[in-house]
Design a protein around this motif. Sequence first.
Motif, PDB file in Angstrom:
ATOM      1  N   TYR A  60       4.518  48.252  60.635  1.00 46.02           N
ATOM      2  CA  TYR A  60       3.097  48.548  60.824  1.00 46.02           C
ATOM      3  C   TYR A  60       2.332  47.075  61.046  1.00 46.02           C
ATOM      4  O   TYR A  60       2.530  46.280  60.213  1.00 46.02           O
ATOM      5  CB  TYR A  60       2.650  49.161  59.780  1.00 46.02           C
ATOM      6  CG  TYR A  60       1.160  49.688  59.486  1.00 46.02           C
ATOM      7  CD1 TYR A  60       0.885  50.919  60.149  1.00 46.02           C
ATOM      8  CD2 TYR A  60       0.320  48.664  59.109  1.00 46.02           C
ATOM      9  CE1 TYR A  60      -0.379  51.286  60.171  1.00 46.02           C
ATOM     10  CE2 TYR A  60      -0.960  49.015  59.153  1.00 46.02           C
ATOM     11  CZ  TYR A  60      -1.493  50.188  59.685  1.00 46.02           C
ATOM     12  OH  TYR A  60      -2.730  50.597  59.670  1.00 46.02           O
ATOM     13  N   VAL A  61       1.365  47.182  61.960  1.00 47.51           N
ATOM     14  CA  VAL A  61       0.623  46.231  62.038  1.00 47.51           C
ATOM     15  C   VAL A  61      -0.812  46.778  62.406  1.00 47.51           C
ATOM     16  O   VAL A  61      -1.120  47.377  63.522  1.00 47.51           O
ATOM     17  CB  VAL A  61       0.771  45.294  63.378  1.00 47.51           C
ATOM     18  CG1 VAL A  61      -0.272  44.245  63.476  1.00 47.51           C
ATOM     19  CG2 VAL A  61       2.372  44.695  63.126  1.00 47.51           C
ATOM     20  N   ARG A 102       5.701  47.436  67.061  1.00 45.76           N
ATOM     21  CA  ARG A 102       4.586  46.998  66.502  1.00 45.76           C
ATOM     22  C   ARG A 102       3.383  47.874  66.672  1.00 45.76           C
ATOM     23  O   ARG A 102       2.696  47.762  67.536  1.00 45.76           O
ATOM     24  CB  ARG A 102       4.022  45.583  66.384  1.00 45.76           C
ATOM     25  CG  ARG A 102       5.070  44.530  66.274  1.00 45.76           C
ATOM     26  CD  ARG A 102       4.587  43.068  66.320  1.00 45.76           C
ATOM     27  NE  ARG A 102       4.283  42.675  67.469  1.00 45.76           N
ATOM     28  CZ  ARG A 102       4.655  41.640  68.373  1.00 45.76           C
ATOM     29  NH1 ARG A 102       5.598  40.947  67.788  1.00 45.76           N
ATOM     30  NH2 ARG A 102       4.363  41.397  69.564  1.00 45.76           N
ATOM     31  N   PHE A 103       3.090  48.810  65.703  1.00 47.14           N
ATOM     32  CA  PHE A 103       2.234  50.071  65.850  1.00 47.14           C
ATOM     33  C   PHE A 103       1.254  49.900  64.409  1.00 47.14           C
ATOM     34  O   PHE A 103       1.878  49.583  63.409  1.00 47.14           O
ATOM     35  CB  PHE A 103       2.682  51.279  65.896  1.00 47.14           C
ATOM     36  CG  PHE A 103       3.452  51.536  67.066  1.00 47.14           C
ATOM     37  CD1 PHE A 103       3.082  51.795  68.234  1.00 47.14           C
ATOM     38  CD2 PHE A 103       5.064  51.379  67.016  1.00 47.14           C
ATOM     39  CE1 PHE A 103       3.813  51.987  69.564  1.00 47.14           C
ATOM     40  CE2 PHE A 103       6.035  51.486  67.922  1.00 47.14           C
ATOM     41  CZ  PHE A 103       5.145  51.816  69.290  1.00 47.14           C
ATOM     42  N   ASP A 104       0.031  50.541  64.719  1.00 51.21           N
ATOM     43  CA  ASP A 104      -0.713  51.045  63.520  1.00 51.21           C
ATOM     44  C   ASP A 104      -0.817  52.581  63.921  1.00 51.21           C
ATOM     45  O   ASP A 104      -0.060  53.008  64.710  1.00 51.21           O
ATOM     46  CB  ASP A 104      -2.067  50.378  63.436  1.00 51.21           C
ATOM     47  CG  ASP A 104      -3.095  50.821  64.497  1.00 51.21           C
ATOM     48  OD1 ASP A 104      -2.857  51.670  65.336  1.00 51.21           O
ATOM     49  OD2 ASP A 104      -4.274  50.437  64.503  1.00 51.21           O
ATOM     50  N   CYS A 105      -1.203  53.534  62.986  1.00 55.14           N
ATOM     51  CA  CYS A 105      -1.345  54.904  63.102  1.00 55.14           C
ATOM     52  C   CYS A 105      -1.677  55.212  64.697  1.00 55.14           C
ATOM     53  O   CYS A 105      -1.016  56.037  65.236  1.00 55.14           O
ATOM     54  CB  CYS A 105      -1.774  55.466  62.038  1.00 55.14           C
ATOM     55  SG  CYS A 105      -3.512  55.514  61.714  1.00 55.14           S
ATOM     56  N   SER A 106      -2.936  54.923  64.835  1.00 51.01           N
ATOM     57  CA  SER A 106      -3.407  55.546  65.867  1.00 51.01           C
ATOM     58  C   SER A 106      -2.429  54.969  67.349  1.00 51.01           C
ATOM     59  O   SER A 106      -2.477  55.927  68.200  1.00 51.01           O
ATOM     60  CB  SER A 106      -4.854  55.372  66.177  1.00 51.01           C
ATOM     61  OG  SER A 106      -5.147  53.975  65.989  1.00 51.01           O
ATOM     62  N   SER A 107      -2.366  53.993  67.294  1.00 54.90           N
ATOM     63  CA  SER A 107      -1.534  53.546  68.641  1.00 54.90           C
ATOM     64  C   SER A 107      -0.091  54.120  68.630  1.00 54.90           C
ATOM     65  O   SER A 107       0.180  54.395  69.679  1.00 54.90           O
ATOM     66  CB  SER A 107      -1.487  51.870  68.466  1.00 54.90           C
ATOM     67  OG  SER A 107      -0.722  51.413  67.456  1.00 54.90           O
ATOM     68  N   ALA A 123       3.119  56.051  62.058  1.00 54.10           N
ATOM     69  CA  ALA A 123       3.127  54.306  61.582  1.00 54.10           C
ATOM     70  C   ALA A 123       2.560  54.151  60.107  1.00 54.10           C
ATOM     71  O   ALA A 123       1.337  54.569  59.940  1.00 54.10           O
ATOM     72  CB  ALA A 123       2.856  53.433  62.594  1.00 54.10           C
ATOM     73  N   GLN A 124       3.352  53.693  59.183  1.00 50.76           N
ATOM     74  CA  GLN A 124       2.846  53.477  57.802  1.00 50.76           C
ATOM     75  C   GLN A 124       3.022  52.258  57.519  1.00 50.76           C
ATOM     76  O   GLN A 124       4.047  51.544  57.763  1.00 50.76           O
ATOM     77  CB  GLN A 124       3.682  54.532  56.887  1.00 50.76           C
ATOM     78  CG  GLN A 124       3.347  56.032  57.666  1.00 50.76           C
ATOM     79  CD  GLN A 124       4.458  56.863  56.740  1.00 50.76           C
ATOM     80  OE1 GLN A 124       4.707  56.557  55.673  1.00 50.76           O
ATOM     81  NE2 GLN A 124       4.781  58.096  57.174  1.00 50.76           N
ATOM     82  N   SER A 125       2.178  51.708  56.437  1.00 54.09           N
ATOM     83  CA  SER A 125       1.996  50.217  56.148  1.00 54.09           C
ATOM     84  C   SER A 125       3.131  49.813  55.458  1.00 54.09           C
ATOM     85  O   SER A 125       3.698  48.771  55.600  1.00 54.09           O
ATOM     86  CB  SER A 125       0.926  50.008  55.306  1.00 54.09           C
ATOM     87  OG  SER A 125       0.854  50.681  54.180  1.00 54.09           O
ATOM     88  N   PHE A 126       3.986  50.461  54.801  1.00 54.37           N
ATOM     89  CA  PHE A 126       5.079  50.085  53.943  1.00 54.37           C
ATOM     90  C   PHE A 126       6.183  50.218  54.718  1.00 54.37           C
ATOM     91  O   PHE A 126       7.434  49.643  54.610  1.00 54.37           O
ATOM     92  CB  PHE A 126       5.259  50.537  52.716  1.00 54.37           C
ATOM     93  CG  PHE A 126       4.012  50.053  51.913  1.00 54.37           C
ATOM     94  CD1 PHE A 126       4.137  48.901  51.165  1.00 54.37           C
ATOM     95  CD2 PHE A 126       2.976  51.113  51.402  1.00 54.37           C
ATOM     96  CE1 PHE A 126       3.101  48.465  50.337  1.00 54.37           C
ATOM     97  CE2 PHE A 126       2.109  50.699  50.584  1.00 54.37           C
ATOM     98  CZ  PHE A 126       2.113  49.295  50.104  1.00 54.37           C
ATOM     99  N   ILE A 130       9.010  59.255  58.694  1.00 62.26           N
ATOM    100  CA  ILE A 130       8.601  60.723  58.410  1.00 62.26           C
ATOM    101  C   ILE A 130       8.263  60.831  57.128  1.00 62.26           C
ATOM    102  O   ILE A 130       8.935  60.206  56.165  1.00 62.26           O
ATOM    103  CB  ILE A 130       9.840  61.706  58.585  1.00 62.26           C
ATOM    104  CG1 ILE A 130      10.013  61.572  60.365  1.00 62.26           C
ATOM    105  CG2 ILE A 130       9.408  63.200  58.468  1.00 62.26           C
ATOM    106  CD1 ILE A 130      11.255  62.260  60.574  1.00 62.26           C
ATOM    107  N   ALA A 131       6.983  61.469  56.746  1.00 62.40           N
ATOM    108  CA  ALA A 131       6.652  61.772  55.302  1.00 62.40           C
ATOM    109  C   ALA A 131       6.184  63.165  55.260  1.00 62.40           C
ATOM    110  O   ALA A 131       6.123  63.849  55.973  1.00 62.40           O
ATOM    111  CB  ALA A 131       5.297  60.722  54.941  1.00 62.40           C
TER     112      ALA A 131
END
Length: 177
Positions: A60-61, A75-80, A145-148, A153-154
């Motif tokens: 996560y970035v 390297r993703f954030d949630c929206s990308s 894409a999650q920070s930790f 999948i959550a």
Amino acid sequence: MRKVIWHYNHADWYVDKVIAQAEVYKNSMNVNKDGEINITPGADNDVTTIGNRWINNSVYVFGGGRNQNDIKMGRFDCSSFVHWAFSQVGVKLGELTSVSTETLKHLGTAIKVEDMQPGDLVFFDTYKKDGYVGIYLGDGNFIGAQSFTGVAIANMNDGYWKEKFNHRVKRIDYVKK
């Protein structure tokens, strides 16, 4: 390649495993002349499963995933990540360089929580209202894409995600390839 991997870990079984996994990835995607990942015909092209290749293979970035180099490196954030997943099934969700949860929440059709289906976008109030987005998978699970964890999948029915889910659900219509 074997020599390079062996220098990282001197176990032959490890080298074999890494090379076998690389073949799996290589056979499920290809990269065009612009460095964009293209799906191989016959591969699983569903927006709910296309991102599985990044599970345990991404990071996560915040602000990441808005150029081809970031995408190639996972390297993703949630929206990308959501933008990338939909682009892989032929759906453009706006410009890659400016995608955000704010732009995504205005796309598609609003859906009631009880009518959610796999592939719907689900939004969460994290650091701000609608600060996080994922792709609903069914049975209370989503991928994002999650920070930790990077892409993972959550479950949104308990713990942190249950508390943060804001009941905004959007459906993006597309046809599976």
